[in-house]
Scaffold this motif. Structure first.
Motif, PDB file in Angstrom:
ATOM      1  N   ILE A  89      29.315 -32.210 -19.550  1.00 31.53           N
ATOM      2  CA  ILE A  89      30.351 -32.694 -20.469  1.00 31.53           C
ATOM      3  C   ILE A  89      31.714 -32.144 -20.062  1.00 31.53           C
ATOM      4  CG2 ILE A  89      31.211 -32.527 -22.836  1.00 31.53           C
ATOM      5  CD1 ILE A  89      28.289 -32.675 -23.763  1.00 31.53           C
ATOM      6  N   LEU A 137      31.401 -33.164 -29.431  1.00 36.30           N
ATOM      7  CA  LEU A 137      32.202 -33.878 -28.442  1.00 36.30           C
ATOM      8  C   LEU A 137      33.621 -34.127 -28.948  1.00 36.30           C
ATOM      9  CD1 LEU A 137      29.636 -36.504 -27.085  1.00 36.30           C
ATOM     10  CD2 LEU A 137      30.606 -34.568 -25.851  1.00 36.30           C
ATOM     11  N   LYS A 138      33.739 -34.482 -30.210  1.00 33.90           N
ATOM     12  CA  LYS A 138      35.071 -34.706 -30.789  1.00 33.90           C
ATOM     13  C   LYS A 138      35.880 -33.417 -30.788  1.00 33.90           C
ATOM     14  CE  LYS A 138      34.930 -37.004 -34.713  1.00 33.90           C
ATOM     15  NZ  LYS A 138      34.365 -37.452 -36.008  1.00 33.90           N
ATOM     16  N   LYS A 154      35.522 -30.885 -28.674  1.00 30.89           N
ATOM     17  CA  LYS A 154      35.894 -30.568 -27.298  1.00 30.89           C
ATOM     18  C   LYS A 154      37.041 -31.450 -26.804  1.00 30.89           C
ATOM     19  CE  LYS A 154      33.994 -28.247 -24.685  1.00 30.89           C
ATOM     20  NZ  LYS A 154      34.252 -26.847 -24.255  1.00 30.89           N
ATOM     21  N   GLN A 155      37.102 -32.694 -27.298  1.00 31.19           N
ATOM     22  CA  GLN A 155      38.109 -33.627 -26.810  1.00 31.19           C
ATOM     23  C   GLN A 155      39.446 -33.506 -27.519  1.00 31.19           C
ATOM     24  OE1 GLN A 155      36.788 -37.523 -25.230  1.00 31.19           O
ATOM     25  NE2 GLN A 155      35.117 -37.289 -26.683  1.00 31.19           N
ATOM     26  N   THR A 190      27.938 -35.499 -31.655  1.00 30.13           N
ATOM     27  CA  THR A 190      29.175 -36.272 -31.740  1.00 30.13           C
ATOM     28  C   THR A 190      30.322 -35.399 -32.232  1.00 30.13           C
ATOM     29  OG1 THR A 190      27.945 -38.318 -32.165  1.00 30.13           O
ATOM     30  CG2 THR A 190      30.267 -38.308 -32.751  1.00 30.13           C
ATOM     31  N   VAL A 239      31.720 -40.445 -22.323  1.00 33.97           N
ATOM     32  CA  VAL A 239      32.021 -39.192 -23.033  1.00 33.97           C
ATOM     33  C   VAL A 239      33.496 -39.104 -23.413  1.00 33.97           C
ATOM     34  CG1 VAL A 239      31.959 -36.673 -22.981  1.00 33.97           C
ATOM     35  CG2 VAL A 239      30.124 -37.980 -21.900  1.00 33.97           C
TER      36      VAL A 239
END
Length: 527
Positions: free
Chosen positions: A116, A222-223, A225-226, A219, A149
């Motif tokens: 990721i 991931l949000k 991290k982004q 999810t 991703v």
């Protein structure tokens, strides 16, 4: 008719003039009501098979007269008119990781954080590369984001003041559903990890729920991290919030089809375009491959582990098993091998560093596809009715192969415990039993039976979004809801509180009435 057209007709004669005007109208860049549009696709995925899906769509849009720009780590094999490439290579982190899967059977969950992080960093480097920065002041009519991703790139929609389309090279997930508020229906639709068919009993629904909860956690991770990547590239003083951008997607294109993935509910701006990369008419093969396939009296076995996994990275003991078993078959073997040659290559082998897989599988003499079980390859095998011997290595590949085996047109091979016998047994079964070929032919007919090709359908909806300036009339109000609102928990809570209050009021009134009645009777008795 314009004034200039009338003058032209007068000069060259009425009949010939009409023909000329008609030809001009046909050649004008107007496709189904859409003037030639400027389309940007940003697809920084390190997986070539993912990017090929985007390249296919962009090439088709270019053929329809649009000016397209593709930003990716992979180049087309030959130039295409109206198609501009911005080539920004990715690092080899994912390639090294896939090599480790072949050598050590690395646990997917252990390497997931590293993968990721690598994908996000690759996307970030791509959009900050000087070649990409050079186009940031241009104008585009629509931005297509190739999702892998890194959905923080959805911020380029607001940047170019253009509607955003999300292109996902797989099927429905929570990640894609959230972009438009599409329901997942976990009470009825099996998660991809559980297969695609059959009713859900209690145990299956419990598994679905638990996997759904895990997917929710992933999810959110991931949000999280982004968020930093979004904030650094799209500062708050100029751009909408990341959470708002994720809810402002005009269209989601999924590379799946209900005949293979199973039926499920979709809202209007989620479109299945499964097999987008598959050509309805195959391109001509290179002469040596064409001759090799044409001359195969007993058919051809096609061996390919995909674009990320390299056959040349196979450990020697595994490779020798494949060579020994395949080398004694009467069929010819077309083998994707990324170096010059295989040591001790069998006589019935032809090796190539890169193969046009879709065109190869379309050849009538290909009788078996030995594959790692990638979604794209499974779709191509289904379309061209070729049985599959799947050797899943990582990610969702085992679930894809499980589905193929469950549908009756393939077998699964355990890579970790691979032996000559475990390989040869399913290989002979697939080569000698005609039921697998018959079954995949039936499924191929279902997969092909559509009102239009996948690429034409995708082009139509891209142009629809352009025609209608983002198609805000398709925006589903459910996309704006948070988890509490989506599950109606706030409404249920208010109703429960209301029922509780009503119960208390009724209880109080009953008690008061009882006291009054009982109190009145006591007074009568004392009197």
């Amino acid at each position: 008719m314009t004034e200039s057209s009338s003058i032209m007709i007068g000069k060259i004669g009425f009949p010939l003039g009409l023909v000329l005007v008609a030809l001009l109208a046909i050649s004008s860049p107007n496709i189904e009501g859409v003037q030639s549009a400027r389309i940007l696709c940003v697809f920084p995925s390190p997986g070539r098979s993912h990017v090929m899906v985007g390249q296919t769509l962009l090439k088709a849009l270019a053929e329809r007269g649009h000016e397209v720009t593709m930003v990716s780590p992979f180049k087309l094999s030959k130039p295409v008119p109206n198609y501009r490439e911005i080539y920004i290579p990715a690092d080899d982190t994912v390639s090294r990781m896939t090599k480790s899967f072949l050598e050590k059977q690395t646990n997917m969950f252990k390497v997931m954080p590293t993968m990721i992080a690598s994908v996000l960093e690759t996307a970030n480097k791509t959009i900050n590369d000087p070649k990409f920065l050079a186009i940031k002041n241009e104008q585009f009519d629509v931005v297509i984001t190739g999702l892998f991703v890194a959905d923080f790139m959805l911020g380029f929609g607001p940047h170019f003041n253009a509607p955003t389309i999300a292109l996902w090279s797989a099927g429905q997930t929570k990640f894609t559903s959230d972009l438009v508020g599409n329901p997942r229906a976990i009470e009825a639709v099996p998660h991809v990890m559980l297969g695609t068919r059959g009713p859900l009993g209690f145990v299956s629904r419990m598994k679905n729920l638990l996997i759904g909860i895990l997917e929710n956690v992933m999810t959110e991770f991931l949000k999280y991290k982004q968020q930093q990547y979004y904030d650094s590239n799209f500062p708050a003083d100029k751009y909408p919030r990341y959470s708002d951008v994720r809810k402002n997607v005009s269209l989601v294109l999924l590379n799946t089809h209900f005949s293979s993935s199973g039926p499920r509910p979709y809202i209007q701006n989620v479109i299945e375009v499964g097999g987008l990369q598959i050509k309805t008419k195959p391109d001509p093969l290179p002469n040596d491959i064409q001759e090799w396939l044409d001359g195969a009296e007993h058919g051809v076995i096609y061996f390919c582990l995909g674009s990320n996994l390299k056959s040349s990275d196979l450990p020697p003991e595994k490779l020798q098993i494949f060579l020994k078993v395949l080398g004694k078959q009467k069929q010819r073997v077309l083998f994707k091998w990324e170096t010059d040659s295989i040591p001790n290559q069998p006589k019935n082998f032809l090796t190539k560093k890169w193969l046009p897989q879709d065109d190869v599988l379309a050849h009538k003499n290909v009788v078996l596809f030995i594959s790692h079980g990638g979604l794209g390859g499974m779709a191509e095998a289904r379309f061209h009715a070729v049985p599959v011997l799947g050797i899943p290595i990582f990610a969702e590949q085992s679930h894809n192969v499980n589905a193929v085996e469950g549908e009756g047109w393939g077998k699964q091979l355990d890579y970790a415990t691979l032996t000559e016998e475990s390989f040869e047994t399913p290989l002979r079964e697939l080569l000698t039993n005609p039921q697998y070929r018959q079954k995949v032919k039936e499924l191929s007919e279902l997969y092909r039976d559509r009102p239009q090709s996948a690429v034409d359908l995708a082009c139509y909806w891209v142009e629809y979004v352009i025609r209608h300036k983002g198609a805000p009339h398709m925006h589903y109000q459910g996309a704006e809801l948070n988890f509490i609102q989506e599950q109606m928990l706030d409404v249920v809570a208010v109703l429960l509180v209301g029922l509780f209050v009503l119960f208390k009021v009724v209880k109080f009134m009953v008690k008061a009435l009882v006291r009054r009645v009982c109190g009145g009777r006591k007074k009568q008795k004392t009197n």
